[in-house]
Motif scaffolding. Sequence first.
Motif, PDB file in Angstrom:
ATOM      1  N   ALA A   1       0.721  -1.200   0.227  1.00  0.00           N
ATOM      2  CA  ALA A   1      -0.138   0.028  -0.052  1.00  0.00           C
ATOM      3  C   ALA A   1       0.859   1.255   0.021  1.00  0.00           C
ATOM      4  O   ALA A   1       0.162   2.337  -0.025  1.00  0.00           O
ATOM      5  N   HIS A   2       2.084   1.044   0.122  1.00  0.00           N
ATOM      6  CA  HIS A   2       3.088   2.267  -0.018  1.00  0.00           C
ATOM      7  C   HIS A   2       2.897   3.182   1.315  1.00  0.00           C
ATOM      8  O   HIS A   2       2.827   4.335   1.122  1.00  0.00           O
ATOM      9  N   LEU A   3       2.748   2.434   2.340  1.00  0.00           N
ATOM     10  CA  LEU A   3       2.580   3.172   3.654  1.00  0.00           C
ATOM     11  C   LEU A   3       3.433   2.607   4.788  1.00  0.00           C
ATOM     12  O   LEU A   3       4.139   1.564   4.622  1.00  0.00           O
ATOM     13  N   GLU A   4       3.839   3.597   5.618  1.00  0.00           N
ATOM     14  CA  GLU A   4       4.599   3.268   6.798  1.00  0.00           C
ATOM     15  C   GLU A   4       3.650   2.998   7.986  1.00  0.00           C
ATOM     16  O   GLU A   4       2.636   3.297   7.991  1.00  0.00           O
ATOM     17  N   PRO A   5       4.158   2.242   8.977  1.00  0.00           N
ATOM     18  CA  PRO A   5       3.215   1.641  10.079  1.00  0.00           C
ATOM     19  C   PRO A   5       2.726   3.228  10.761  1.00  0.00           C
ATOM     20  O   PRO A   5       1.473   3.186  11.108  1.00  0.00           O
ATOM     21  N   GLU A   6       3.730   4.244  10.832  1.00  0.00           N
ATOM     22  CA  GLU A   6       3.171   5.459  11.338  1.00  0.00           C
ATOM     23  C   GLU A   6       1.988   6.081  10.605  1.00  0.00           C
ATOM     24  O   GLU A   6       1.320   7.227  11.441  1.00  0.00           O
ATOM     25  N   GLN A   7       1.741   5.713   9.653  1.00  0.00           N
ATOM     26  CA  GLN A   7       0.645   6.231   8.842  1.00  0.00           C
ATOM     27  C   GLN A   7      -0.699   5.711   9.001  1.00  0.00           C
ATOM     28  O   GLN A   7      -1.731   6.240   8.467  1.00  0.00           O
ATOM     29  N   ILE A   8      -0.755   4.684   9.736  1.00  0.00           N
ATOM     30  CA  ILE A   8      -1.927   3.882  10.082  1.00  0.00           C
ATOM     31  C   ILE A   8      -2.547   4.526  11.323  1.00  0.00           C
ATOM     32  O   ILE A   8      -2.056   4.798  12.358  1.00  0.00           O
ATOM     33  N   ASP A   9      -3.867   4.928  10.902  1.00  0.00           N
ATOM     34  CA  ASP A   9      -4.679   5.461  12.183  1.00  0.00           C
ATOM     35  C   ASP A   9      -5.014   4.469  13.028  1.00  0.00           C
ATOM     36  O   ASP A   9      -4.826   4.595  14.377  1.00  0.00           O
ATOM     37  N   TRP A  10      -5.451   3.337  12.647  1.00  0.00           N
ATOM     38  CA  TRP A  10      -5.791   2.155  13.455  1.00  0.00           C
ATOM     39  C   TRP A  10      -5.274   0.851  13.292  1.00  0.00           C
ATOM     40  O   TRP A  10      -5.596   0.512  11.958  1.00  0.00           O
ATOM     41  N   LEU A  11      -5.046   0.110  14.161  1.00  0.00           N
ATOM     42  CA  LEU A  11      -4.857  -1.388  13.909  1.00  0.00           C
ATOM     43  C   LEU A  11      -6.086  -2.328  14.373  1.00  0.00           C
ATOM     44  O   LEU A  11      -6.485  -2.082  15.639  1.00  0.00           O
ATOM     45  N   VAL A  12      -6.353  -2.783  13.479  1.00  0.00           N
ATOM     46  CA  VAL A  12      -7.861  -3.987  13.848  1.00  0.00           C
ATOM     47  C   VAL A  12      -7.225  -5.337  14.003  1.00  0.00           C
ATOM     48  O   VAL A  12      -7.569  -5.947  12.681  1.00  0.00           O
ATOM     49  N   PRO A  13      -6.841  -5.852  14.829  1.00  0.00           N
ATOM     50  CA  PRO A  13      -6.133  -7.290  14.959  1.00  0.00           C
ATOM     51  C   PRO A  13      -7.182  -8.203  15.101  1.00  0.00           C
ATOM     52  O   PRO A  13      -8.402  -7.830  15.871  1.00  0.00           O
ATOM     53  N   HIS A  14      -7.043  -9.392  14.901  1.00  0.00           N
ATOM     54  CA  HIS A  14      -7.799 -10.446  15.418  1.00  0.00           C
ATOM     55  C   HIS A  14      -7.545 -10.597  16.930  1.00  0.00           C
ATOM     56  O   HIS A  14      -6.508 -10.550  17.467  1.00  0.00           O
ATOM     57  N   GLN A  15      -8.669 -10.433  17.475  1.00  0.00           N
ATOM     58  CA  GLN A  15      -8.834 -10.582  18.862  1.00  0.00           C
ATOM     59  C   GLN A  15      -8.919 -11.776  19.616  1.00  0.00           C
ATOM     60  O   GLN A  15      -9.617 -12.501  20.178  1.00  0.00           O
ATOM     61  N   ALA A  16      -7.489 -12.318  19.891  1.00  0.00           N
ATOM     62  CA  ALA A  16      -7.284 -13.740  20.349  1.00  0.00           C
ATOM     63  C   ALA A  16      -6.680 -13.675  21.760  1.00  0.00           C
ATOM     64  O   ALA A  16      -7.120 -14.328  22.602  1.00  0.00           O
ATOM     65  N   ASN A  17      -5.744 -12.840  21.641  1.00  0.00           N
ATOM     66  CA  ASN A  17      -5.059 -12.659  23.212  1.00  0.00           C
ATOM     67  C   ASN A  17      -4.306 -11.427  23.063  1.00  0.00           C
ATOM     68  O   ASN A  17      -3.802 -11.142  22.213  1.00  0.00           O
ATOM     69  N   ILE A  18      -4.575 -10.664  24.394  1.00  0.00           N
ATOM     70  CA  ILE A  18      -4.118  -9.284  24.357  1.00  0.00           C
ATOM     71  C   ILE A  18      -2.523  -9.041  24.345  1.00  0.00           C
ATOM     72  O   ILE A  18      -1.936  -8.123  23.895  1.00  0.00           O
ATOM     73  N   ARG A  19      -1.925 -10.246  24.738  1.00  0.00           N
ATOM     74  CA  ARG A  19      -0.423 -10.213  24.644  1.00  0.00           C
ATOM     75  C   ARG A  19       0.163 -10.485  23.136  1.00  0.00           C
ATOM     76  O   ARG A  19       1.211  -9.666  22.981  1.00  0.00           O
ATOM     77  N   ILE A  20      -0.548 -11.228  22.500  1.00  0.00           N
ATOM     78  CA  ILE A  20      -0.207 -11.234  21.080  1.00  0.00           C
ATOM     79  C   ILE A  20      -0.525  -9.946  20.322  1.00  0.00           C
ATOM     80  O   ILE A  20       0.384  -9.518  19.594  1.00  0.00           O
ATOM     81  N   MET A  21      -1.580  -9.399  20.753  1.00  0.00           N
ATOM     82  CA  MET A  21      -1.902  -7.921  20.161  1.00  0.00           C
ATOM     83  C   MET A  21      -0.763  -6.827  20.628  1.00  0.00           C
ATOM     84  O   MET A  21      -0.492  -5.993  19.643  1.00  0.00           O
ATOM     85  N   GLU A  22      -0.457  -6.902  21.806  1.00  0.00           N
ATOM     86  CA  GLU A  22       0.586  -5.747  22.446  1.00  0.00           C
ATOM     87  C   GLU A  22       1.908  -6.221  21.756  1.00  0.00           C
ATOM     88  O   GLU A  22       2.541  -5.136  21.521  1.00  0.00           O
ATOM     89  N   SER A  23       2.175  -7.466  21.432  1.00  0.00           N
ATOM     90  CA  SER A  23       3.076  -7.424  20.779  1.00  0.00           C
ATOM     91  C   SER A  23       3.518  -7.143  19.345  1.00  0.00           C
ATOM     92  O   SER A  23       4.536  -6.638  18.909  1.00  0.00           O
ATOM     93  N   THR A  24       2.534  -7.452  18.710  1.00  0.00           N
ATOM     94  CA  THR A  24       2.339  -7.024  17.291  1.00  0.00           C
ATOM     95  C   THR A  24       2.369  -5.527  17.095  1.00  0.00           C
ATOM     96  O   THR A  24       3.231  -5.095  16.273  1.00  0.00           O
ATOM     97  N   ALA A  25       1.486  -4.835  17.857  1.00  0.00           N
ATOM     98  CA  ALA A  25       1.630  -3.145  17.942  1.00  0.00           C
ATOM     99  C   ALA A  25       3.179  -2.426  18.452  1.00  0.00           C
ATOM    100  O   ALA A  25       3.797  -2.082  17.794  1.00  0.00           O
ATOM    101  N   ARG A  26       3.647  -3.264  19.354  1.00  0.00           N
ATOM    102  CA  ARG A  26       4.798  -3.067  19.853  1.00  0.00           C
ATOM    103  C   ARG A  26       6.003  -3.082  18.549  1.00  0.00           C
ATOM    104  O   ARG A  26       6.630  -2.177  18.279  1.00  0.00           O
ATOM    105  N   LYS A  27       5.987  -4.248  17.927  1.00  0.00           N
ATOM    106  CA  LYS A  27       7.000  -4.416  16.782  1.00  0.00           C
ATOM    107  C   LYS A  27       6.640  -3.706  15.728  1.00  0.00           C
ATOM    108  O   LYS A  27       7.475  -3.425  14.900  1.00  0.00           O
ATOM    109  N   MET A  28       5.314  -2.976  15.595  1.00  0.00           N
ATOM    110  CA  MET A  28       5.111  -2.248  14.434  1.00  0.00           C
ATOM    111  C   MET A  28       5.417  -0.558  14.912  1.00  0.00           C
ATOM    112  O   MET A  28       5.444   0.089  13.986  1.00  0.00           O
TER     113      MET A  28
END
Length: 328
Positions: free
Chosen positions: A242-269
């Motif tokens: 999409a020719h975008l950088e992570p900081e250009q994303i307004d919202w991450l809408v992840p699969h809601q499986a486990n808050i620790r997975i979601m936090e890890s993904t957000a942190r890495k991004m």
Amino acid sequence: MTLYARIAGTGSYLPEQRLDNDAMVARLAALNIETSDEWIFTRSGISARHFAAENELTSDLAVKAAQAALASAGVNADELDLIILATSTPDHLGGFPSTACVVQDKLGAHNQCAAFDVQAVCAGFMYALATADAFIRTGTYKKVMVIGAETFSRILDFKDRTTSVLFGDGAGAVILEASSEPGILSTALHADGSQRAILCVPGRSTQGGIAGSAFMTMDGPAVFKLAVKVLEQVAREALEKAHLEPEQIDWLVPHQANIRIMESTARKMGLGMEKVIVTVHEHGNTSAASIPLALDCGVRSGQIQRGHRLLLEGVGGGFAWGAVVVKY
């Protein structure tokens, strides 16, 4: 003219029966299984989940979400060209007739639009969304309904506290319309069948019975390790397309499986949790329904606004995973 698939409306539905962690603890205690609210919440971030009533089918949940999405988009059911339903818990054994066809009938879509199911477990909505996007971009269809719906409570072994406390039932839906304005900006899908044993329902239908277990089984640590790895990879792949950088994303809408997975993904991004739509605490893991449920919650709460850039991503049994970048 370049065609895009634009999200015209969203909808969701949760069954009336809500079980908080205390209710789940009591339910498991009746089976001599020990757990606690603290044990559940600290490992998953889940405080509650919803279970379908005994007479509620996956198609019933899907229809409620679909009706809300149609109303949001100002579209009648008869205007739909295609219905794609992502589910791992279809109404019928063997998956036919498809639950999408049942939904078509229950919606009163009498124009004989195409309808089919997609099975990619928790990544199912990503697969269905990417498929719908392709149909619209080629000009094959103009209005497509994409639904994620699950009744996972039907395949849970309540004697296994490592899985039974994590999952719930629900449905979410979106209406996609052909547009000259950018909507779905990119998609990325992957699978690795060699990892199928770490999250599966191992039973098989045989001569009117079941060979093996009809309950879901999961190797939690293996799933966690794989999920945090592939979610970052597929998210970056979709953003690059999409020719975008992570900081250009307004919202991450992840699969809601486990808050620790979601936090890890957000942190890495490099994204703060204030930019993540989180519903896992109230819904649990609703598999293919979790992303459209979270999306609709974000829209209806006013967090997600028109023009925002969204990164949707999910991973599930198969193993299958995917990400979609959307300009809402």
